[in-house]
Design a protein around this motif. Structure first.
Motif, PDB file in Angstrom:
ATOM      1  N   VAL A  88      81.030  13.696  -4.947  1.00  0.00           N
ATOM      2  CA  VAL A  88      80.204  14.673  -4.228  1.00  0.00           C
ATOM      3  C   VAL A  88      79.843  14.111  -2.852  1.00  0.00           C
ATOM      4  O   VAL A  88      79.419  12.954  -2.743  1.00  0.00           O
ATOM      5  N   PHE A  89      80.031  14.918  -1.841  1.00  0.00           N
ATOM      6  CA  PHE A  89      79.666  14.521  -0.479  1.00  0.00           C
ATOM      7  C   PHE A  89      79.186  15.763   0.263  1.00  0.00           C
ATOM      8  O   PHE A  89      79.366  16.888  -0.208  1.00  0.00           O
ATOM      9  N   ALA A  90      78.562  15.552   1.395  1.00  0.00           N
ATOM     10  CA  ALA A  90      77.939  16.681   2.102  1.00  0.00           C
ATOM     11  C   ALA A  90      78.273  16.635   3.585  1.00  0.00           C
ATOM     12  O   ALA A  90      78.527  15.579   4.158  1.00  0.00           O
ATOM     13  N   LYS A  91      78.272  17.809   4.178  1.00  0.00           N
ATOM     14  CA  LYS A  91      78.486  17.971   5.622  1.00  0.00           C
ATOM     15  C   LYS A  91      77.348  18.825   6.166  1.00  0.00           C
ATOM     16  O   LYS A  91      76.859  19.723   5.471  1.00  0.00           O
ATOM     17  N   VAL A  99      79.152  22.046  15.428  1.00  0.00           N
ATOM     18  CA  VAL A  99      80.026  21.056  14.794  1.00  0.00           C
ATOM     19  C   VAL A  99      79.495  20.689  13.411  1.00  0.00           C
ATOM     20  O   VAL A  99      78.289  20.558  13.209  1.00  0.00           O
ATOM     21  N   TRP A 100      80.433  20.529  12.476  1.00  0.00           N
ATOM     22  CA  TRP A 100      80.119  19.978  11.155  1.00  0.00           C
ATOM     23  C   TRP A 100      80.288  18.457  11.194  1.00  0.00           C
ATOM     24  O   TRP A 100      81.320  17.957  11.628  1.00  0.00           O
ATOM     25  N   ASP A 101      79.276  17.740  10.733  1.00  0.00           N
ATOM     26  CA  ASP A 101      79.340  16.277  10.653  1.00  0.00           C
ATOM     27  C   ASP A 101      79.100  15.834   9.223  1.00  0.00           C
ATOM     28  O   ASP A 101      78.507  16.563   8.423  1.00  0.00           O
ATOM     29  N   HIS A 102      79.527  14.626   8.929  1.00  0.00           N
ATOM     30  CA  HIS A 102      79.332  14.080   7.595  1.00  0.00           C
ATOM     31  C   HIS A 102      77.879  13.651   7.403  1.00  0.00           C
ATOM     32  O   HIS A 102      77.272  13.093   8.310  1.00  0.00           O
ATOM     33  N   VAL A 103      77.333  13.907   6.231  1.00  0.00           N
ATOM     34  CA  VAL A 103      75.971  13.486   5.905  1.00  0.00           C
ATOM     35  C   VAL A 103      76.015  12.092   5.290  1.00  0.00           C
ATOM     36  O   VAL A 103      76.603  11.912   4.220  1.00  0.00           O
ATOM     37  N   ASP A 417      90.467  10.986   4.717  1.00  0.00           N
ATOM     38  CA  ASP A 417      89.423  10.334   5.521  1.00  0.00           C
ATOM     39  C   ASP A 417      88.179  11.224   5.540  1.00  0.00           C
ATOM     40  O   ASP A 417      87.057  10.769   5.291  1.00  0.00           O
ATOM     41  N   TRP A 418      88.379  12.511   5.782  1.00  0.00           N
ATOM     42  CA  TRP A 418      87.272  13.481   5.842  1.00  0.00           C
ATOM     43  C   TRP A 418      86.505  13.529   4.521  1.00  0.00           C
ATOM     44  O   TRP A 418      85.280  13.692   4.497  1.00  0.00           O
ATOM     45  N   ALA A 419      87.235  13.395   3.398  1.00  0.00           N
ATOM     46  CA  ALA A 419      86.617  13.489   2.069  1.00  0.00           C
ATOM     47  C   ALA A 419      86.101  12.139   1.571  1.00  0.00           C
ATOM     48  O   ALA A 419      85.584  12.058   0.455  1.00  0.00           O
ATOM     49  N   GLY A 420      86.240  11.088   2.362  1.00  0.00           N
ATOM     50  CA  GLY A 420      85.756   9.771   1.946  1.00  0.00           C
ATOM     51  C   GLY A 420      86.613   9.120   0.878  1.00  0.00           C
ATOM     52  O   GLY A 420      86.145   8.243   0.144  1.00  0.00           O
ATOM     53  N   LEU A 421      87.872   9.520   0.790  1.00  0.00           N
ATOM     54  CA  LEU A 421      88.780   8.989  -0.227  1.00  0.00           C
ATOM     55  C   LEU A 421      89.855   8.133   0.442  1.00  0.00           C
ATOM     56  O   LEU A 421      89.713   7.713   1.584  1.00  0.00           O
ATOM     57  N   ARG A 422      90.945   7.869  -0.261  1.00  0.00           N
ATOM     58  CA  ARG A 422      92.095   7.151   0.286  1.00  0.00           C
ATOM     59  C   ARG A 422      93.340   7.610  -0.448  1.00  0.00           C
ATOM     60  O   ARG A 422      93.252   8.287  -1.482  1.00  0.00           O
ATOM     61  N   PHE A 423      94.509   7.226   0.053  1.00  0.00           N
ATOM     62  CA  PHE A 423      95.749   7.463  -0.690  1.00  0.00           C
ATOM     63  C   PHE A 423      95.774   6.567  -1.922  1.00  0.00           C
ATOM     64  O   PHE A 423      95.210   5.472  -1.934  1.00  0.00           O
ATOM     65  N   MET A 424      96.452   7.023  -2.969  1.00  0.00           N
ATOM     66  CA  MET A 424      96.772   6.108  -4.066  1.00  0.00           C
ATOM     67  C   MET A 424      98.095   5.425  -3.740  1.00  0.00           C
ATOM     68  O   MET A 424      98.898   5.912  -2.949  1.00  0.00           O
ATOM     69  N   THR A 425      98.300   4.270  -4.368  1.00  0.00           N
ATOM     70  CA  THR A 425      99.579   3.571  -4.208  1.00  0.00           C
ATOM     71  C   THR A 425     100.523   3.997  -5.330  1.00  0.00           C
ATOM     72  O   THR A 425     100.092   4.589  -6.328  1.00  0.00           O
ATOM     73  N   GLU A 426     101.796   3.656  -5.187  1.00  0.00           N
ATOM     74  CA  GLU A 426     102.714   4.069  -6.252  1.00  0.00           C
ATOM     75  C   GLU A 426     102.503   3.263  -7.532  1.00  0.00           C
ATOM     76  O   GLU A 426     102.863   3.734  -8.612  1.00  0.00           O
ATOM     77  N   THR A 532      95.515  -1.687   2.849  1.00  0.00           N
ATOM     78  CA  THR A 532      94.419  -2.449   2.243  1.00  0.00           C
ATOM     79  C   THR A 532      93.464  -1.584   1.434  1.00  0.00           C
ATOM     80  O   THR A 532      92.506  -2.091   0.858  1.00  0.00           O
ATOM     81  N   GLY A 533      93.697  -0.264   1.416  1.00  0.00           N
ATOM     82  CA  GLY A 533      92.901   0.580   0.528  1.00  0.00           C
ATOM     83  C   GLY A 533      91.480   0.843   0.987  1.00  0.00           C
ATOM     84  O   GLY A 533      90.636   1.240   0.183  1.00  0.00           O
ATOM     85  N   LEU A 534      91.192   0.625   2.283  1.00  0.00           N
ATOM     86  CA  LEU A 534      89.861   1.011   2.768  1.00  0.00           C
ATOM     87  C   LEU A 534      89.662   2.517   2.581  1.00  0.00           C
ATOM     88  O   LEU A 534      90.628   3.278   2.565  1.00  0.00           O
ATOM     89  N   HIS A 535      88.408   2.932   2.468  1.00  0.00           N
ATOM     90  CA  HIS A 535      88.101   4.343   2.240  1.00  0.00           C
ATOM     91  C   HIS A 535      87.806   5.087   3.527  1.00  0.00           C
ATOM     92  O   HIS A 535      87.308   4.497   4.493  1.00  0.00           O
ATOM     93  N   GLY A 536      88.056   6.376   3.508  1.00  0.00           N
ATOM     94  CA  GLY A 536      87.631   7.225   4.603  1.00  0.00           C
ATOM     95  C   GLY A 536      86.113   7.205   4.739  1.00  0.00           C
ATOM     96  O   GLY A 536      85.390   6.976   3.765  1.00  0.00           O
ATOM     97  N   ASP A 537      85.640   7.484   5.952  1.00  0.00           N
ATOM     98  CA  ASP A 537      84.198   7.474   6.215  1.00  0.00           C
ATOM     99  C   ASP A 537      83.643   8.877   6.427  1.00  0.00           C
ATOM    100  O   ASP A 537      82.488   9.044   6.800  1.00  0.00           O
ATOM    101  N   GLY A 538      84.466   9.907   6.198  1.00  0.00           N
ATOM    102  CA  GLY A 538      83.997  11.270   6.357  1.00  0.00           C
ATOM    103  C   GLY A 538      84.149  11.815   7.760  1.00  0.00           C
ATOM    104  O   GLY A 538      83.907  12.997   7.985  1.00  0.00           O
ATOM    105  N   CYS A 539      84.545  10.975   8.708  1.00  0.00           N
ATOM    106  CA  CYS A 539      84.599  11.369  10.120  1.00  0.00           C
ATOM    107  C   CYS A 539      86.019  11.218  10.646  1.00  0.00           C
ATOM    108  O   CYS A 539      86.683  10.220  10.381  1.00  0.00           O
TER     109      CYS A 539
END
Ligand code: CA
Ligand code: CA
Ligand code: CA
Length: 600
Positions: A88-91, A99-103, A417-426, A532-539
């Motif tokens: 769960v995340f908010a904008k 403009v919509w920004d990440h909360v 990145d917008w959703a605060g997630l990352r790609f999965m690896t194979e 390196t699997g860093l996560h998106g920050d919502g922005c």
């Protein structure tokens, strides 16, 4: 076994509140509460309210309910628990900037900091929270903290879309990780040379630019009012259903006949066991990871090392239960600026389907559509789903629950990145499909067997109840003319279906085999191995690009799981690596994606 729910995913609720009124009344002011357009979604967020404004602290609470069907849990063959959670995340939206920004989320409400035992709570970066179903949950939003991006450069450039800050405005910075060398948290800096979306900074008004060097991590924040009393502020709360894949050893490769499959080095066809999150040697020698192909898209690549930081699937992680749907991608587009939107779609033409130029005909069941007329730039476009192609958006048969095909690698990278997630690896793909501690079944699909029943027709097309014929079909291929595109995410699951019938992975992740091919980070390329699997920050960057440090270009991409369009089912085998390396930046009607997140 675990029965998987039948529906998707997306949910949002919008709440408007005049904060001046909130300040005086100390009560939520309900105005413009939208009807729940997320009816029958599997995850539902409702009753979003802003409450308990604390002007001195610069905080306000976001209150909401989150629920979904068939909340489940189980224990895998490594005796580790798995279960589903909502991410769960908010904008927030400022009417003054448009403009919509990440909360950025803080503790202090009912939702505590992330708990590594229960796997719930607000993550350390404040980008979002993993939650169980429940009513009256609250986040604290410190609205004086705005996520921004900083360059490491001379001079440092701060990107804050439509910031509205005049030159010489005093500001401070904070971070959930580390600020670059040259900026100290809490020190006062001054806005210099502002443009619409960027500015430089100085240590005194009108003085020299601040330069940055070294490295940075986490979410960087500017401490300036994100909202002002009297502003018209809207908040959207998004929820994505995810499955927790627990820590533990697992096997890649099946010992079968799949193209490009992984195997252990110096063997003919022995699957390789991943027993560590530490570095793994990639070599055709005993005890090391290797593959059966060293050329083309199915290649294992060169001899080398998979670094410690590359997510290997040994440690626990969350993965989206479903492919990203068309409704989710629509919601993402509808929170972007026009400049950002323009780079995340194919065409801006009025009335055209967004991902396909020169046509008002639905192509391969992607119903995301531009309105008629599209507003003049820079007004953002409000996209809709219109799979039934009648010009009326977001109807019950407009396909928002269908897996989203056509996004490019860079579209997917921006969404995640917008959703605060990352790609999965194979490697994570194979763990999520096969299960930890499970002996591979040669040439199995994600549902664990070699059995497959192909769909040939559609029932309740485009609706939340869309399913297929014949009864019991768990995937589609060869683009059946009566279907003509991807299906509703999780289409094969019913309250009574077993794992094979529902097309579910060991952990209940849907459609890993089939529907749309899925973008993963490849083990077979140098670019992929550097992930390196860093996560998106919502922005996102002001041009709509995902900008997480270390996420590769499209050259680090692979595709897994096969799709509806392929002429053969072999691509859907869970260890198939026909496209383990996929150096293509374009759109494809047969390709989608889903997100993941490391679980601390
Ligand atoms: Ca319609
Ligand atoms: Ca898939
Ligand atoms: Ca970002």
């Amino acid at each position: 076994m675990i029965n998987r729910p039948t529906d998707t995913i997306r949910s949002k609720q919008k709440k408007q509140a005049g904060l001046l009124a909130l300040f005086f009344l100390l009560l939520p002011v309900v105005c413009g509460l939208l009807p729940d357009t997320a009816f029958a979604n599997n995850v539902s967020v409702s009753n979003v309210k802003l409450q308990n404004l604390d002007a001195a602290a610069g905080t306000i609470e976001i209150k909401f309910d989150v629920s979904w069907d068939n909340y489940f849990n189980g224990t895998d063959a490594n005796d580790q628990a798995f279960f589903d959670r909502a991410w769960v995340f908010a904008k927030f939206y400022r009417a003054d900037t448009g403009v919509w920004d990440h909360v950025p989320l803080s503790t202090g409400g009912t939702v505590a900091a992330y708990n590594t035992t229960d796997k719930t709570g607000i993550t350390a970066d404040g980008v979002g929270a993993f939650l169980k179903p429940g009513a009256n949950q609250t986040f604290v939003w410190q609205y004086t903290h705005v996520p921004v991006t900083l360059t490491i450069a001379s001079p440092c450039v701060v990107t804050y879309t439509n910031h509205g800050l005049p030159a010489n405005s005093p500001i401070t910075f904070s971070t959930t990780g580390a600020l670059p060398t040259g900026i100290t948290a809490g020190n006062t800096y001054y806005v210099k040379a502002p443009t619409a979306n960027t500015f430089n900074i100085s240590t005194s008004p009108g003085q020299a630019n601040v330069n940055t060097s070294g490295s940075q991590s986490g979410q960087q924040r500017i401490n300036a009012p994100a909202i002002m009393f009297g502003d018209n502020v809207q908040v959207k709360v998004f929820a994505i259903e995810m499955v927790y894949i627990p820590q533990g050893a697992f096997t890649v490769g099946s010992g079968g006949t799949e193209a490009g499959r992984f195997r252990e080095g110096a063997t003919t066809n022995t699957p390789y066991e991943i027993t560590t999150e530490g570095a793994i040697s990639i070599a055709n020698t005993a005890g090391n990871l290797w593959g059966v192909s060293t050329s083309g898209n199915s290649t294992i690549g060169t001899t080398g090392t998979l670094p410690v930081a590359f997510p290997k699937g040994y440690n626990g992680f969350f993965v989206m239960k479903y492919e990203t749907t068309q409704g989710q991608y629509r919601d993402f587009l509808n929170s972007l600026t026009r400049a950002q939107q323009n780079n995340r779609i194919y065409t801006q033409n009025s009335n055209y389907f967004t991902f396909y130029n020169s046509s008002t005909t639905v192509n391969y069941r992607n119903g995301i559509r531009n309105p008629n007329p599209v507003p003049a730039s820079p007004t953002p476009i409000t996209f809709g789903c219109d799979l039934n192609n009648n010009g009326v958006f977001n109807e019950a048969s407009d396909g928002e629950w269908v897996g989203c095909n056509y996004p490019t690698y860079y579209d997917a990278r921006a969404y995640l990145d917008w959703a605060g997630l990352r790609f999965m690896t194979e490697l994570e793909f194979e763990k999520a499909a096969r299960g930890g501690g499970v002996t591979p079944v040669a040439d199995a699909y994600a549902w664990g067997t070699t059995d497959v029943t192909a769909a040939t027709g559609l029932t309740d097309s485009g609706t939340k109840n869309e399913t297929v014929t014949p009864s019991g079909a768990n995937t589609a291929y060869n683009n059946p003319s009566a279907i003509g595109g991807p299906l509703r995410a999780g289409f094969a699951a019913t309250a009574a279906s077993n794992r094979v019938q529902s097309g579910a992975s060991y952990y209940g992740v849907m459609d890993l085999s089939g529907n749309n091919w899925e973008k993963v980070i490849s083990v077979g390329s140098t670019d992929g191995r550097a992930y390196t699997g860093l996560h998106g920050d919502g922005c996102l960057a002001s041009d709509g690009a995902g900008n997480v440090t270390g996420w590769p270009t499209y050259n680090g991409q692979g595709l897994r799981g096969g799709g509806f369009y392929d002429s053969s089912l072999v691509y859907q085998l869970l260890s198939n690596r026909t496209n383990g390396v996929w150096t293509d930046s374009g759109r494809n009607q047969n390709v989608g994606f889903r997100g993941a997140r490391t679980a601390a």
